[in-house]
Design a protein around this motif. Structure first.
Motif, PDB file in Angstrom:
ATOM      1  N   GLN A  14       0.565  -0.985  -0.028  1.00 45.62           N
ATOM      2  CA  GLN A  14      -0.121  -0.040  -0.470  1.00 45.62           C
ATOM      3  C   GLN A  14       1.197   1.731  -0.303  1.00 45.62           C
ATOM      4  OE1 GLN A  14      -0.137  -2.515   2.417  1.00 45.62           O
ATOM      5  NE2 GLN A  14      -2.416  -3.105   3.192  1.00 45.62           N
ATOM      6  N   LEU A  15       0.263   2.349  -0.071  1.00 46.15           N
ATOM      7  CA  LEU A  15       1.174   3.754  -0.946  1.00 46.15           C
ATOM      8  C   LEU A  15       0.117   4.566  -0.436  1.00 46.15           C
ATOM      9  CD1 LEU A  15       3.191   5.381  -1.446  1.00 46.15           C
ATOM     10  CD2 LEU A  15       2.649   5.320  -3.824  1.00 46.15           C
ATOM     11  N   GLY A  16       0.437   5.410   0.845  1.00 47.95           N
ATOM     12  CA  GLY A  16      -0.727   6.623   1.482  1.00 47.95           C
ATOM     13  C   GLY A  16       0.612   7.194   1.326  1.00 47.95           C
ATOM     14  N   GLU A  69      -4.745   7.330   0.694  1.00 46.70           N
ATOM     15  CA  GLU A  69      -4.207   6.220   0.113  1.00 46.70           C
ATOM     16  C   GLU A  69      -4.174   5.490  -1.137  1.00 46.70           C
ATOM     17  OE1 GLU A  69      -3.969   0.847   1.425  1.00 46.70           O
ATOM     18  OE2 GLU A  69      -4.748   2.248   3.255  1.00 46.70           O
ATOM     19  N   ILE A  70      -3.506   5.725  -2.011  1.00 44.26           N
ATOM     20  CA  ILE A  70      -3.456   5.173  -3.300  1.00 44.26           C
ATOM     21  C   ILE A  70      -3.581   4.248  -3.650  1.00 44.26           C
ATOM     22  CG2 ILE A  70      -2.217   5.017  -5.834  1.00 44.26           C
ATOM     23  CD1 ILE A  70      -1.326   7.807  -4.632  1.00 44.26           C
ATOM     24  N   GLU A  71      -4.449   2.666  -3.868  1.00 37.76           N
ATOM     25  CA  GLU A  71      -4.521   1.688  -3.237  1.00 37.76           C
ATOM     26  C   GLU A  71      -3.215   0.347  -4.085  1.00 37.76           C
ATOM     27  OE1 GLU A  71      -7.977  -0.250  -2.414  1.00 37.76           O
ATOM     28  OE2 GLU A  71      -9.114   1.833  -2.740  1.00 37.76           O
ATOM     29  N   HIS A  72      -2.441  -0.033  -3.193  1.00 42.94           N
ATOM     30  CA  HIS A  72      -1.791  -1.062  -4.117  1.00 42.94           C
ATOM     31  C   HIS A  72      -1.764  -2.066  -2.759  1.00 42.94           C
ATOM     32  CE1 HIS A  72       0.468   1.833  -6.462  1.00 42.94           C
ATOM     33  NE2 HIS A  72      -0.346   2.552  -6.424  1.00 42.94           N
ATOM     34  N   GLY A  73      -1.770  -2.998  -3.553  1.00 41.33           N
ATOM     35  CA  GLY A  73      -2.021  -4.358  -2.712  1.00 41.33           C
ATOM     36  C   GLY A  73      -3.209  -4.912  -1.852  1.00 41.33           C
ATOM     37  N   TYR A 127     -14.298  11.193  18.791  1.00 44.52           N
ATOM     38  CA  TYR A 127     -13.800  11.637  17.707  1.00 44.52           C
ATOM     39  C   TYR A 127     -14.157  11.346  16.399  1.00 44.52           C
ATOM     40  CZ  TYR A 127      -9.128  13.000  19.031  1.00 44.52           C
ATOM     41  OH  TYR A 127      -8.202  14.113  18.978  1.00 44.52           O
ATOM     42  N   PHE A 128     -14.036  12.709  15.297  1.00 44.19           N
ATOM     43  CA  PHE A 128     -15.090  12.375  14.165  1.00 44.19           C
ATOM     44  C   PHE A 128     -14.218  11.753  12.517  1.00 44.19           C
ATOM     45  CE2 PHE A 128     -17.981  15.694  16.575  1.00 44.19           C
ATOM     46  CZ  PHE A 128     -18.874  15.348  15.838  1.00 44.19           C
ATOM     47  N   PHE A 129     -14.410  11.067  12.643  1.00 40.87           N
ATOM     48  CA  PHE A 129     -14.060  10.042  11.446  1.00 40.87           C
ATOM     49  C   PHE A 129     -14.537   9.410   9.500  1.00 40.87           C
ATOM     50  CE2 PHE A 129     -10.727   7.046   9.711  1.00 40.87           C
ATOM     51  CZ  PHE A 129     -11.098   6.026   9.380  1.00 40.87           C
ATOM     52  N   ALA A 130     -13.507  10.599   8.773  1.00 39.23           N
ATOM     53  CA  ALA A 130     -14.755  10.546   7.445  1.00 39.23           C
ATOM     54  C   ALA A 130     -14.294   9.405   6.100  1.00 39.23           C
ATOM     55  CB  ALA A 130     -15.623  11.334   7.121  1.00 39.23           C
ATOM     56  N   VAL A 131     -14.474   8.907   6.293  1.00 38.00           N
ATOM     57  CA  VAL A 131     -14.027   7.968   4.384  1.00 38.00           C
ATOM     58  C   VAL A 131     -15.373   8.368   3.289  1.00 38.00           C
ATOM     59  CG1 VAL A 131     -15.264   6.042   5.515  1.00 38.00           C
ATOM     60  CG2 VAL A 131     -13.456   5.219   4.441  1.00 38.00           C
ATOM     61  N   ALA A 132     -13.855   7.849   2.070  1.00 32.78           N
ATOM     62  CA  ALA A 132     -14.545   8.133   1.376  1.00 32.78           C
ATOM     63  C   ALA A 132     -14.064   6.958   0.156  1.00 32.78           C
ATOM     64  CB  ALA A 132     -14.939   9.541   0.423  1.00 32.78           C
ATOM     65  N   GLY A 148     -10.097   4.361  -6.618  1.00 32.62           N
ATOM     66  CA  GLY A 148      -8.912   3.539  -6.555  1.00 32.62           C
ATOM     67  C   GLY A 148      -8.079   4.076  -5.772  1.00 32.62           C
ATOM     68  N   VAL A 149      -8.654   5.442  -5.358  1.00 29.56           N
ATOM     69  CA  VAL A 149      -8.265   6.227  -3.448  1.00 29.56           C
ATOM     70  C   VAL A 149      -8.909   6.039  -2.704  1.00 29.56           C
ATOM     71  CG1 VAL A 149      -7.514   8.881  -3.117  1.00 29.56           C
ATOM     72  CG2 VAL A 149      -6.934   7.612  -5.890  1.00 29.56           C
ATOM     73  N   LEU A 150      -8.165   5.431  -1.660  1.00 29.90           N
ATOM     74  CA  LEU A 150      -9.000   5.999  -0.200  1.00 29.90           C
ATOM     75  C   LEU A 150      -8.967   7.060   0.562  1.00 29.90           C
ATOM     76  CD1 LEU A 150     -10.941   4.234   1.903  1.00 29.90           C
ATOM     77  CD2 LEU A 150      -9.073   2.957   2.377  1.00 29.90           C
TER      78      LEU A 150
END
Length: 166
Positions: free
Chosen positions: A67-69, A89-93, A131-136, A140-142
């Motif tokens: 992974q690469l982030g 995170e640029i999803e690799h692996g 804590y507030f946490f957001a995800v999108a 191919g990008v997390l």
């Protein structure tokens, strides 16, 4: 009478499916950050660029499975781990272990922000420690953001929304 009940149940199921499946156009939209001191940074050797205020920096992170982030943090080390932050995170692996969310995380909001040419939906959670946490996720990008306040989270999402691909 039974036919009326069956018809009403059928209509209720259709209504629920319609509500669940429709994209919600009424979500609040957070615009990309546009204040004057933003500086463009390239994410390593990728084709991605982000604009950050002078008070923030990018930190590259490589995972064991390829992974690469890139973390987005304050340069002020005394506030770095208690302030708003983000991660791209640029999803690799393949990620090791479970997902991003814990069992006690509660979905509290959804918003949109323009990203990579489209409106992206962010899901906002509140964890057990407050804590507030957001995800999108997009193409191919997390993307993740976290903050002690909803306003701080919105600000971090605004900064992450400056992400461009060239």
């Amino acid at each position: 009478m039974q036919q009326l009940v069956n018809t009403l149940q059928f209509l209720l199921v259709i209504l629920c499916l319609t509500i669940i499946s429709c994209d919600n156009p009424n979500l609040n939209i957070i615009e990309p950050a546009a204040y004057p001191d933003l500086q463009e940074h390239k994410l390593g050797e990728s084709d991605y660029y982000i604009k950050l205020p002078k008070t923030m920096f990018l930190d590259e992170a490589r995972g064991k499975e390829g992974q690469l982030g890139y973390g987005v943090y304050l340069t002020d080390t005394s506030r770095r781990y208690i302030s708003s932050s983000g991660f791209i995170e640029i999803e690799h692996g393949r990620p090791i272990g479970g997902g991003l969310l814990d069992e006690g995380d509660k979905l509290v909001d959804k918003i949109k922000s323009p990203l990579l040419g489209k409106n992206l939906e962010w899901k906002i959670y509140l964890n057990e420690s407050g804590y507030f946490f957001a995800v999108a996720k997009r193409e191919g990008v997390l993307l993740t953001a976290s903050s002690r306040t909803h306003e701080g989270l919105d600000s971090m999402i605004s900064i992450i929304s400056t992400l461009k691909e060239r």
